[in-house]
Design an enzyme around this catalytic site. Structure first.
Site, PDB file in Angstrom:
ATOM      1  N   GLU A 130      -2.552  13.223  27.924  1.00  0.00           N
ATOM      2  CA  GLU A 130      -3.428  13.970  27.375  1.00  0.00           C
ATOM      3  C   GLU A 130      -4.810  13.747  28.086  1.00  0.00           C
ATOM      4  OE1 GLU A 130      -3.332  13.309  23.295  1.00  0.00           O
ATOM      5  OE2 GLU A 130      -4.704  11.857  23.107  1.00  0.00           O
ATOM      6  N   GLY A 160       0.925  -1.213   0.028  1.00  0.00           N
ATOM      7  CA  GLY A 160       0.054   0.096  -0.005  1.00  0.00           C
ATOM      8  C   GLY A 160       0.848   1.364   0.044  1.00  0.00           C
ATOM      9  N   ARG A 161       0.326   2.408  -0.107  1.00  0.00           N
ATOM     10  CA  ARG A 161       1.089   3.746  -0.274  1.00  0.00           C
ATOM     11  C   ARG A 161       1.927   3.929   1.116  1.00  0.00           C
ATOM     12  NH1 ARG A 161      -0.126   9.179   0.105  1.00  0.00           N
ATOM     13  NH2 ARG A 161      -1.962   8.739   1.080  1.00  0.00           N
ATOM     14  N   GLU A 162       0.820   4.096   2.253  1.00  0.00           N
ATOM     15  CA  GLU A 162       1.488   4.243   3.258  1.00  0.00           C
ATOM     16  C   GLU A 162       2.774   3.198   3.938  1.00  0.00           C
ATOM     17  OE1 GLU A 162       0.500   6.657   5.849  1.00  0.00           O
ATOM     18  OE2 GLU A 162       0.249   7.762   4.132  1.00  0.00           O
ATOM     19  N   HIS A 207      -8.087  12.948  18.670  1.00  0.00           N
ATOM     20  CA  HIS A 207      -7.759  11.519  18.874  1.00  0.00           C
ATOM     21  C   HIS A 207      -9.103  11.073  19.585  1.00  0.00           C
ATOM     22  CE1 HIS A 207      -3.230  11.690  19.813  1.00  0.00           C
ATOM     23  NE2 HIS A 207      -3.563  11.349  18.594  1.00  0.00           N
TER      24      HIS A 207
END
Lengths: 382, 289
Positions: free
Chosen positions: B208, B16-18, B245
């Site tokens: 976070e 795949g691209r990623e 997120h």
């Protein structure tokens, strides 16, 4: 995605959960007709996705269909404001529902317990009030039943939990069935929350979901074509709706400093730094990893749709995202959209030097750190 | 710890691209990428890396001991389970947007079997600077040194690592646990590794808003011999709003920053008010040892 009450009830009813009769209306004539079906004995409820709807005047009980219709006419187009939602939401639809004679009110919900990493059914005999308040004041009044992912929920476990929650014995058998159906609805529709508050025992001994909140998992919508229509109606804010259409993570806030950054954590940091510098951010916006110039331009456009925005802070730390792509996107956006607002830009990481060269040609204020960028924004706004 | 020179990595979704882009970046960094997996593309090659139809086959042929997942979200949970079933002890899922229901099944099965550590999903991966990178971090900001770092956020990690590196404070291992509500490894799983790791002398924890992982981590921090410097982002975020997120949301009275800061301070961690304070606090902690 949060569903409206009427959508939530339709969904739950399709899984066999008993809900009061009724229908949704967007004008007084339809509302009156629906009310007539129940002899005028109805409750009219504004369909707005906000807390404190009742106190804001969005819910009223009637004995007469004509009055229910008139109230609907007043309500449609009106902006309801509550402490939870000070900006308010305009009412577009109302739910006209059959009134039920309430004897007891309970609370039931299916959701994820993050810390336990398990699905949990929450049951309480203290329904009809804010559950967070119950949790704070009498935590023992909420019974938690964790679901074994392999075996699912067993009836005997629910019977035991219902008993521990001290639910009225007359409601117990129906509650077991209702909870099974709620959990089935939760699983089958990829919900992240199904909450019934209150779930009532009526004077004639029936258990009914009088209010319902369903939140669906956005990440699972690809396997639920049946919710495609619902998603058009669920936006809480028009700019957020537009952002969702463009696939951009955007949250409307109530300040006047527009913010664009990459990565959720870095954007949150940027909001915090703006606040530390004494200003308030107008939004959260994450351009996402690997953003190209065109997408950056779209993001600038989106932020400027908010007419409260008086300045713009761009904070990019390029990893996969290339600084020069971002810079080109910003410059294009400024030219094409004829932006007059002051802009502070801080671009670090991959191709940052080239980004700085590109930005130097435009009318921007550069900054080297996020703290410095926030300080410069604060100076501008002072 | 976690990743090093002995890591023999499979890239799931290498065609795949990623997956392809980051496979090359990892190889360039020195990571030993021994195989790729894309169902239906077995027998082909990606650059010089052999591609297999299944993880089991890839493990059999290459003796791989870890996997990193770039598979699209609808298929990513299955890819994690496939790696676990093939016996891999470490799997890192980069993919963002895996349905919650799928992840409930994954984390419960992994916990029950206890053979496979999952990092992520929706995470930047783990890096042992100048030795091995499993993930998507921009390599050039990292430098080898004594500071261990664990974080719920990707770009914020790069930001803070750059500040550490600029201050002459290199890193032993940096671990991004991810921003989803349901995760494989969490702070409580990574902190003991830093405590044991001979190369780590001090730890940076970047939390976070949302959930209670920082509060749970605080219980362990109390028992640690190594100093911890913490930072919490999203301190001005309003409740009920999901800040990018999926896991960064203050809801039902859980996940607010004050509770996290309080718990961390009570456990003896130094909590930085801004990112710029982190290198200062780390240096002070190292000097006081």
């Amino acid at each position: 995605m949060k569903l409206h009450e009427y959508q939530s009830k339709e969904l739950l009813a399709s899984f066999g959960v008993p809900v009061p009769g009724g229908d949704v209306a967007d004008n007084s004539r339809d509302a009156e007709k629906i009310a007539e079906l129940y002899g005028g004995r109805v409750v009219v409820k504004a369909q707005v996705l906000m807390g404190g709807r009742g106190k804001a005047g969005g819910v009223k009980i009637f004995d007469d269909a004509g009055e229910a219709g008139r109230f609907t006419r007043e309500l449609i187009g009106k902006r309801l404001v509550s402490p939870q939602n000070p900006a308010g939401i305009v009412v577009e639809k109302v739910l006209v529902a059959e009134r039920v004679e309430i004897e007891k009110e309970f609370y039931v919900a299916a959701l994820l317990d993050r810390a336990q990493q398990k699905e949990v059914i929450m049951i309480s005999a203290k329904g009809g009030v804010d559950i967070e308040q119950v949790a704070a004041e009498t935590p023992d009044a909420i019974v938690r039943l964790y679901v074994n992912t392999k075996w699912g929920l067993c009836d005997y476990e629910i019977r035991d939990a219902v008993e521990r929650a001290e639910i009225d014995r007359r409601a117990a058998r129906q509650m077991v069935l209702l909870i099974q159906r709620i959990y089935h609805a939760y699983l089958s529709s990829d919900a992240t929350l199904v909450e019934i508050n209150p779930c009532v025992l009526t004077a004639d001994g029936r258990v009914i979901a009088v209010d319902a909140k369903v939140t669906l998992d956005d990440n699972a919508l690809f396997r639920h074509a049946e919710f495609a229509q619902a998603s058009d109606e669920s936006a809480e804010d028009p700019i957020e709706a537009e952002a969702a259409k463009r696939g951009i993570a955007y949250v409307k806030l109530d300040g006047d400093v527009g913010v664009i950054g990459n990565g959720a954590g870095l954007v949150m940091l940027t909001l915090d730094e703006v606040a530390r510098a004494g200003r308030k951010a107008a939004n959260f916006l994450d351009v996402g990893g690997g953003a190209q110039a065109e997408r950056v331009k779209q993001c600038v456009e989106l932020v400027l749709m908010d007419t409260n925005v008086k300045s713009l802070l761009i904070n990019i730390f390029g990893g996969i995202t290339r600084g020069d792509e971002v810079a080109n996107g910003v410059v294009n956006a400024l030219e094409e959209l004829d932006v007059k607002l002051p802009i502070v830009a801080r671009i670090e990481g991959t191709n940052a030097e080239e980004a700085k060269r590109i930005l130097a040609g435009a009318n921007l204020i550069p900054a080297d750190t996020v703290q410095e960028a926030a300080a410069k924004i604060a100076e501008l706004s002072a | 710890m976690l990743v090093d020179k002995n890591t023999r990595l499979i890239v799931q979704g290498i065609t795949g691209r990623e997956g392809g882009f980051h496979a090359r970046q990892m190889i360039e960094y020195g990571t030993r990428v021994v195989a790729g997996v894309t169902p239906g593309k077995g027998g082909s090659k990606f650059d010089s890396v052999p591609v297999f139809d299944s993880v089991a086959r890839a493990v059999q042929e290459t003796d791989a001991n870890a996997s990193v997942i770039f598979v699209p979200a609808p298929f990513a949970a299955d890819a994690i389970l496939e790696s676990e079933a093939a016996g891999l002890p470490f799997v890192c899922a980069i993919t963002e947007g895996i349905p919650q229901r799928d992840m409930v099944r994954v984390v419960n099965r992994l916990a029950e079997n206890g053979t496979c550590r999952l990092l992520g999903p929706n995470c930047p991966g783990a890096i042992a600077p100048e030795r091995c990178k499993v993930g998507i971090m921009p390599a050039r900001v990292f430098k080898r040194g004594p500071v261990g770092l664990v974080s719920r956020s990707g770009t914020l990690t790069y930001e803070i690592v750059q500040e550490l590196t600029n201050a002459g404070l290199g890193q032993s291992t940096c671990v991004g646990v991810g921003g989803d509500p349901l995760l494989g490894m969490r702070f409580v799983d990574v902190l003991p590794m830093f405590e044991e790791d001979p190369e780590t002398e001090a730890v940076v924890l970047i939390g976070e808003i949302g959930g209670s992982d920082e509060e749970e981590a605080s219980v362990y921090i109390r028992t640690m011999s190594k100093p911890v410097v913490a930072f919490i982002s999203g301190r001005t975020a309003p409740p009920g709003k999901r800040m990018g997120h999926a896991g960064a949301i203050i809801s039902r009275g859980v996940g607010d920053p004050e509770s996290k800061v309080k718990a961390l301070r009570a456990a003896g961690a130094a909590v930085a008010e801004t990112t710029a304070d982190i290198p200062v606090l780390i240096r002070r902690a190292l000097e006081n040892r």
